[in-house]
Write an enzyme that holds these catalytic residues in place. Structure first.
Site, PDB file in Angstrom:
ATOM      1  N   ASN A 170      21.676   8.721  -2.709  1.00 54.66           N
ATOM      2  CA  ASN A 170      22.987   9.459  -3.041  1.00 54.66           C
ATOM      3  C   ASN A 170      22.756   9.898  -4.225  1.00 54.66           C
ATOM      4  OD1 ASN A 170      25.395  10.384  -2.764  1.00 54.66           O
ATOM      5  ND2 ASN A 170      26.915   8.723  -2.305  1.00 54.66           N
ATOM      6  N   LYS A 198      25.066  11.660  -6.029  1.00 50.63           N
ATOM      7  CA  LYS A 198      26.455  12.628  -5.641  1.00 50.63           C
ATOM      8  C   LYS A 198      26.667  13.916  -6.794  1.00 50.63           C
ATOM      9  CE  LYS A 198      27.594   7.576  -5.085  1.00 50.63           C
ATOM     10  NZ  LYS A 198      29.449   6.321  -5.695  1.00 50.63           N
ATOM     11  N   HIS A 236      31.959   9.790   2.921  1.00 54.61           N
ATOM     12  CA  HIS A 236      31.804   8.833   1.700  1.00 54.61           C
ATOM     13  C   HIS A 236      33.332   8.323   1.156  1.00 54.61           C
ATOM     14  CE1 HIS A 236      30.810   7.369  -2.229  1.00 54.61           C
ATOM     15  NE2 HIS A 236      29.667   6.914  -1.160  1.00 54.61           N
ATOM     16  N   GLU A 271      34.609   8.200  -1.414  1.00 57.29           N
ATOM     17  CA  GLU A 271      35.083   9.231  -2.501  1.00 57.29           C
ATOM     18  C   GLU A 271      35.698  10.507  -1.961  1.00 57.29           C
ATOM     19  OE1 GLU A 271      31.039   9.283  -4.853  1.00 57.29           O
ATOM     20  OE2 GLU A 271      32.147   7.525  -5.376  1.00 57.29           O
ATOM     21  N   GLU A 305      30.340   0.519   2.902  1.00 58.71           N
ATOM     22  CA  GLU A 305      30.254   0.362   1.902  1.00 58.71           C
ATOM     23  C   GLU A 305      31.569  -0.034   1.393  1.00 58.71           C
ATOM     24  OE1 GLU A 305      27.644   2.896  -0.072  1.00 58.71           O
ATOM     25  OE2 GLU A 305      29.381   4.575   0.510  1.00 58.71           O
ATOM     26  N   GLY A 346      29.529   1.331  -8.351  1.00 55.71           N
ATOM     27  CA  GLY A 346      30.019   1.896  -9.309  1.00 55.71           C
ATOM     28  C   GLY A 346      30.488   0.795 -10.271  1.00 55.71           C
ATOM     29  N   SER A 373      26.955  -0.727  -5.286  1.00 52.27           N
ATOM     30  CA  SER A 373      26.320  -1.581  -6.544  1.00 52.27           C
ATOM     31  C   SER A 373      24.826  -2.472  -5.921  1.00 52.27           C
ATOM     32  CB  SER A 373      26.784  -2.315  -7.003  1.00 52.27           C
ATOM     33  OG  SER A 373      27.970  -2.109  -7.494  1.00 52.27           O
ATOM     34  N   GLY A 388      23.742   5.047  -5.162  1.00 54.96           N
ATOM     35  CA  GLY A 388      24.152   6.113  -6.057  1.00 54.96           C
ATOM     36  C   GLY A 388      23.918   5.967  -7.334  1.00 54.96           C
ATOM     37  N   GLY A 389      23.662   4.881  -7.963  1.00 51.55           N
ATOM     38  CA  GLY A 389      24.005   4.971  -9.241  1.00 51.55           C
ATOM     39  C   GLY A 389      22.311   4.592  -9.163  1.00 51.55           C
TER      40      GLY A 389
END
Ligand code: PGA
Length: 252
Positions: free
Chosen positions: A11, A13, A99, A101, A169, A175, A214, A235-236
């Site tokens: 993802n 983002k 999600h 967010e 999640e 994150g 994470s 993500g990251g």
């Protein structure tokens, strides 16, 4: 080898200009070409602006492309939104819906998320439905209740293991570098599968339930090894070819 083939989904983002997205996509494709296929399906979900380029760069590879959100309507007066048929038109096979967010930044409710998943299915996309508790909810001991509620509220009637993937999640793990314990993840995933049985019967045994929050090369192996964890939403770490690839290679 897992009975369900894991899915490793990146993802991205709201990150990357065209050059960055293309480099990332080409980097993943090069890993696949040079090192062979890992024991999982691979997916990248770029921002909407990059989908066309990334989809072109990955055409003919085993890396699927997905959107990060879609509108519940197929078209119409919805300034700034992107519909599920538009994503399908660009070569997407998946779309992330709900999600945390989106739920936080755009006030998306379970009902709105469910409508988006329905739209995704109508467009022939696999919906990755995200659910997860906040830190306050966990501290109050409400994780199971909250996640079960989101699962039932966000899952469309008639959803199948073919057209739907669940991503658990925990909001506080996204994150932050923090993750729940293996036992906590195992408990939530087992609960989700039990709840899925009440909705889709034996088909629930085939439903892919991803962990997200994470996930990185150093913890992917132990997380993906958990019985009811069928891959990850990353993500990251999905923004670095080496990390994304290392996570994919952590699949048994
Ligand atoms: P993270 O994000 O891997 O950066 O924690 C996961 C996600 O939000 O999907």
């Amino acid at each position: 080898m897992k009975s369900r083939r894991p899915l490793i989904a990146g993802n991205w983002k709201m990150n990357g200009l065209r050059q960055d997205g293309l480099a990332l996509a080409r980097g993943v494709a090069a890993k696949l070409a040079n090192e062979g296929a890992p024991s999982c399906d691979l997916l990248v979900c770029p921002p909407a602006t990059l989908i066309s380029d990334v989809s072109g760069a990955l055409a003919g590879t085993a890396v699927a492309v997905g959107g990060q959100d879609c509108h519940a309507a197929p078209s119409g007066a919805h300034t700034g939104d992107v519909s599920a048929p538009m994503l399908a038109d660009l070569g997407c096979g998946y779309v992330i819906v709900g999600h945390s967010e989106r739920r936080t930044d755009h006030g998306e409710t379970d009902e709105a998320v469910r409508a988006k998943a329905v739209a995704a299915h109508k467009a022939g996309l696999i919906a990755i439905v995200c659910i997860g508790e906040t830190e306050a909810e966990r501290d109050q001991g409400r994780t199971i209740e909250v996640v079960a509620g989101q699962f039932h509220g966000s899952l469309p009637e008639g959803a199948t293991a073919v057209d739907t993937v669940i991503a658990y999640e925990p909001v506080w793990a996204i994150g932050t570098g923090r993750t729940p314990t293996v036992a906590d993840v195992a408990e939530v995933h087992a609960m989700i599968r039990r709840e899925a049985r009440t909705r889709m019967g034996d088909e629930a045994g085939k439903l892919r339930i991803l962990y997200g929050g994470s996930m990185k090369p150093s913890n992917a192996r132990e997380l993906i090894a958990i019985d009811d964890v069928d891959g990850g939403l990353i993500g990251g770490a999905s923004l670095k070819v080496e990390d994304f690839w290392a996570i994919a290679q952590s699949c048994p």
